[in-house]
Structures are given as structure tokens and as C-alpha cells.
Design a protein around this motif. Structure first.
Motif, PDB file in Angstrom:
ATOM      1  N   PRO A  31       5.898   4.798   1.606  1.00 28.72           N
ATOM      2  CA  PRO A  31       5.646   6.178   1.161  1.00 28.72           C
ATOM      3  C   PRO A  31       5.735   6.295  -0.350  1.00 28.72           C
ATOM      4  O   PRO A  31       6.423   5.520  -1.014  1.00 28.72           O
ATOM      5  CB  PRO A  31       6.781   6.960   1.835  1.00 28.72           C
ATOM      6  CG  PRO A  31       7.888   5.974   1.975  1.00 28.72           C
ATOM      7  CD  PRO A  31       7.219   4.639   2.206  1.00 28.72           C
ATOM      8  N   VAL A  32       5.009   7.273  -0.864  1.00 23.05           N
ATOM      9  CA  VAL A  32       5.067   7.585  -2.287  1.00 23.05           C
ATOM     10  C   VAL A  32       5.028   9.104  -2.414  1.00 23.05           C
ATOM     11  O   VAL A  32       4.376   9.786  -1.608  1.00 23.05           O
ATOM     12  CB  VAL A  32       3.901   6.919  -3.067  1.00 23.05           C
ATOM     13  CG1 VAL A  32       2.555   7.476  -2.664  1.00 23.05           C
ATOM     14  CG2 VAL A  32       4.082   7.039  -4.567  1.00 23.05           C
ATOM     15  N   SER A  33       5.744   9.628  -3.368  1.00 22.12           N
ATOM     16  CA  SER A  33       5.741  11.082  -3.563  1.00 22.12           C
ATOM     17  C   SER A  33       4.410  11.507  -4.176  1.00 22.12           C
ATOM     18  O   SER A  33       3.772  10.726  -4.892  1.00 22.12           O
ATOM     19  CB  SER A  33       6.893  11.500  -4.472  1.00 22.12           C
ATOM     20  OG  SER A  33       6.633  11.095  -5.800  1.00 22.12           O
ATOM     21  N   PRO A  34       3.992  12.738  -3.898  1.00 21.44           N
ATOM     22  CA  PRO A  34       2.741  13.218  -4.499  1.00 21.44           C
ATOM     23  C   PRO A  34       2.739  13.123  -6.027  1.00 21.44           C
ATOM     24  O   PRO A  34       1.719  12.821  -6.625  1.00 21.44           O
ATOM     25  CB  PRO A  34       2.655  14.666  -4.021  1.00 21.44           C
ATOM     26  CG  PRO A  34       3.406  14.667  -2.730  1.00 21.44           C
ATOM     27  CD  PRO A  34       4.549  13.702  -2.946  1.00 21.44           C
ATOM     28  N   ALA A  35       3.884  13.342  -6.657  1.00 19.49           N
ATOM     29  CA  ALA A  35       3.952  13.270  -8.121  1.00 19.49           C
ATOM     30  C   ALA A  35       3.682  11.852  -8.624  1.00 19.49           C
ATOM     31  O   ALA A  35       3.037  11.668  -9.650  1.00 19.49           O
ATOM     32  CB  ALA A  35       5.315  13.741  -8.603  1.00 19.49           C
ATOM     33  N   GLN A  36       4.155  10.851  -7.894  1.00 22.06           N
ATOM     34  CA  GLN A  36       3.935   9.461  -8.297  1.00 22.06           C
ATOM     35  C   GLN A  36       2.532   8.984  -7.931  1.00 22.06           C
ATOM     36  O   GLN A  36       2.105   7.927  -8.379  1.00 22.06           O
ATOM     37  CB  GLN A  36       4.964   8.551  -7.637  1.00 22.06           C
ATOM     38  CG  GLN A  36       6.368   8.769  -8.127  1.00 22.06           C
ATOM     39  CD  GLN A  36       7.357   7.950  -7.335  1.00 22.06           C
ATOM     40  OE1 GLN A  36       7.353   7.963  -6.107  1.00 22.06           O
ATOM     41  NE2 GLN A  36       8.206   7.233  -8.042  1.00 22.06           N
ATOM     42  N   ASN A  37       1.839   9.748  -7.112  1.00 18.18           N
ATOM     43  CA  ASN A  37       0.514   9.356  -6.629  1.00 18.18           C
ATOM     44  C   ASN A  37      -0.568  10.272  -7.190  1.00 18.18           C
ATOM     45  O   ASN A  37      -1.617  10.451  -6.586  1.00 18.18           O
ATOM     46  CB  ASN A  37       0.508   9.398  -5.091  1.00 18.18           C
ATOM     47  CG  ASN A  37      -0.568   8.543  -4.496  1.00 18.18           C
ATOM     48  OD1 ASN A  37      -1.044   7.602  -5.115  1.00 18.18           O
ATOM     49  ND2 ASN A  37      -0.979   8.880  -3.288  1.00 18.18           N
ATOM     50  N   ASP A  38      -0.306  10.845  -8.338  1.00 14.93           N
ATOM     51  CA  ASP A  38      -1.214  11.824  -8.932  1.00 14.93           C
ATOM     52  C   ASP A  38      -2.641  11.296  -9.119  1.00 14.93           C
ATOM     53  O   ASP A  38      -3.601  11.990  -8.844  1.00 14.93           O
ATOM     54  CB  ASP A  38      -0.662  12.290 -10.275  1.00 14.93           C
ATOM     55  CG  ASP A  38      -0.574  13.786 -10.360  1.00 14.93           C
ATOM     56  OD1 ASP A  38      -0.696  14.451  -9.319  1.00 14.93           O
ATOM     57  OD2 ASP A  38      -0.378  14.287 -11.487  1.00 14.93           O
ATOM     58  N   GLY A  39      -2.765  10.070  -9.592  1.00 18.52           N
ATOM     59  CA  GLY A  39      -4.096   9.513  -9.850  1.00 18.52           C
ATOM     60  C   GLY A  39      -4.943   9.456  -8.589  1.00 18.52           C
ATOM     61  O   GLY A  39      -6.102   9.893  -8.577  1.00 18.52           O
ATOM     62  N   VAL A  93       0.864  -1.179   0.000  1.00 18.87           N
ATOM     63  CA  VAL A  93       0.000   0.000   0.000  1.00 18.87           C
ATOM     64  C   VAL A  93       0.902   1.231   0.000  1.00 18.87           C
ATOM     65  O   VAL A  93       1.748   1.382   0.880  1.00 18.87           O
ATOM     66  CB  VAL A  93      -0.921   0.036   1.244  1.00 18.87           C
ATOM     67  CG1 VAL A  93      -1.795   1.280   1.221  1.00 18.87           C
ATOM     68  CG2 VAL A  93      -1.760  -1.215   1.330  1.00 18.87           C
ATOM     69  N   TYR A  94       0.710   2.085  -0.969  1.00 19.07           N
ATOM     70  CA  TYR A  94       1.467   3.329  -1.048  1.00 19.07           C
ATOM     71  C   TYR A  94       0.579   4.467  -0.575  1.00 19.07           C
ATOM     72  O   TYR A  94      -0.590   4.541  -0.939  1.00 19.07           O
ATOM     73  CB  TYR A  94       1.929   3.589  -2.483  1.00 19.07           C
ATOM     74  CG  TYR A  94       2.962   2.608  -2.950  1.00 19.07           C
ATOM     75  CD1 TYR A  94       4.299   2.771  -2.598  1.00 19.07           C
ATOM     76  CD2 TYR A  94       2.610   1.511  -3.724  1.00 19.07           C
ATOM     77  CE1 TYR A  94       5.260   1.861  -3.012  1.00 19.07           C
ATOM     78  CE2 TYR A  94       3.569   0.602  -4.145  1.00 19.07           C
ATOM     79  CZ  TYR A  94       4.879   0.778  -3.781  1.00 19.07           C
ATOM     80  OH  TYR A  94       5.825  -0.127  -4.190  1.00 19.07           O
ATOM     81  N   THR A  95       1.150   5.347   0.235  1.00 17.24           N
ATOM     82  CA  THR A  95       0.423   6.507   0.725  1.00 17.24           C
ATOM     83  C   THR A  95       1.322   7.730   0.668  1.00 17.24           C
ATOM     84  O   THR A  95       2.543   7.614   0.804  1.00 17.24           O
ATOM     85  CB  THR A  95      -0.104   6.302   2.162  1.00 17.24           C
ATOM     86  OG1 THR A  95      -0.839   7.457   2.569  1.00 17.24           O
ATOM     87  CG2 THR A  95       1.015   6.048   3.146  1.00 17.24           C
TER      88      THR A  95
END
Length: 156
Positions: A119-127, A77-79
Motif C-alpha cells: 500500500p501507498v498513501s495517496p499523498a505519496q502516490n500523487d504522480g 508494486v505500490y497501489t
């Protein structure tokens, strides 16, 4: 049929929460992807909170429940909420306000053969970020309302 079961052994979930201080609801979003990174399912909803950490825990718990129902044995799970990642990996102290949701998420994580929150960066979690913001803007009109069971029972 065997390929379908095999492809759901390991899933990835992208989660995000959108909150503002002037609103008493948060938009949350979950995008579940197969091992080959194609989208299997996505959904968004609202939760009755304006606390980003609470909303992030709710998004993670929703992803864990959905992946379990889909038959996943392993899940990442990425957040984009670093506070929750730190609390779940035990590098940051859990605030008593978030303890019940923290314990629920840990319990759900333990139901998998292998599961982790990363963790995931906001750019990688755009969707997921855009989906959560859209759910918040619409107030859940086109998405499902997710209830916070502990908030309704009066304990936190």
C-alpha cells in the motif's frame, strides 16, 4: 551495459486508478522507477469499467507485464487501493467478481524472483494519481486503451 542490467534487477512501480460512478471508463496509470527511484517509464490508459478494484487490478497487472518486459527480476508494486492489497496478501476475501483478475495478478507476481504489492498513501502516490485522472479526463485520447480480456470474452 552491466550497470543497465543491474539497475533493472529491482524496480518499483507506482500504480493508481481513477473511477467515477457516472462513467463507464477508468483511468489507470503506472510509473516505473529504478532502484535509485528515478523514473524509467510511465504510461496511462483507460479500461472499460467503473469499478475501482477492477481498475486497480488492471493497473497492477499492466505494471507487472511492463516490468517483466523490461527485464526486472524483483519488483515492488505500490497501489493506493487497500482492497486489492488485502486481497493479494490474503487478509481479505476476494469477491467472485474480481477472482479472475486476482488470479492473473498472482500469476504475474509469481513470474518474478521477488515481487510484492504494497500500500501507498495517496499523498505519496500523487504522480500516478494525477496521471490516472488525466487519462480518465481525456478518455484515453493521449494514452493507450487497455482492454480487459475477460470482459470482452463474456466471463467475469
Amino acid at each position: 551495459m552491466a550497470r543497465d542490467v543491474e539497475s533493472r534487477q529491482l524496480l518499483y512501480a507506482m500504480t493508481s486508478a481513477h473511477t467515477t460512478q457516472d462513467s463507464d471508463i477508468a483511468g489507470i496509470a503506472v510509473i516505473i522507477k529504478a532502484a535509485r527511484h528515478h523514473t524509467l517509464r510511465k504510461f496511462a490508459g483507460i479500461v472499460p469499467t467503473n469499478d475501482r478494484v477492477t481498475a486497480a487490478y488492471e493497473a497492477i497487472s499492466a505494471a507487472l507485464r511492463e516490468a517483466r518486459e523490461m527485464g526486472a527480476r524483483a519488483l515492488i508494486v505500490y497501489t493506493d487501493c487497500d482492497a486489492v492489497v488485502g486481497q493479494l496478501d490474503r487478509s481479505v476475501r476476494v469477491d467472485p467478481v474480481h477472482l479472475a483478475r486476482h488470479l492473473e495478478a498472482r500469476s504475474l507476481l509469481n513470474q518474478f524472483h521477488r515481487a510484492e504489492v504494497a500500500p501507498v498513501s495517496p499523498a505519496q502516490n500523487d504522480g500516478a494519481r494525477l496521471l490516472a485522472a488525466e487519462a480518465w479526463e481525456r478518455g484515453g485520447a493521449c494514452s493507450r486503451q487497455l482492454e480487459l480480456p475477460l470482459a470482452l470474452s463474456g466471463t467475469a
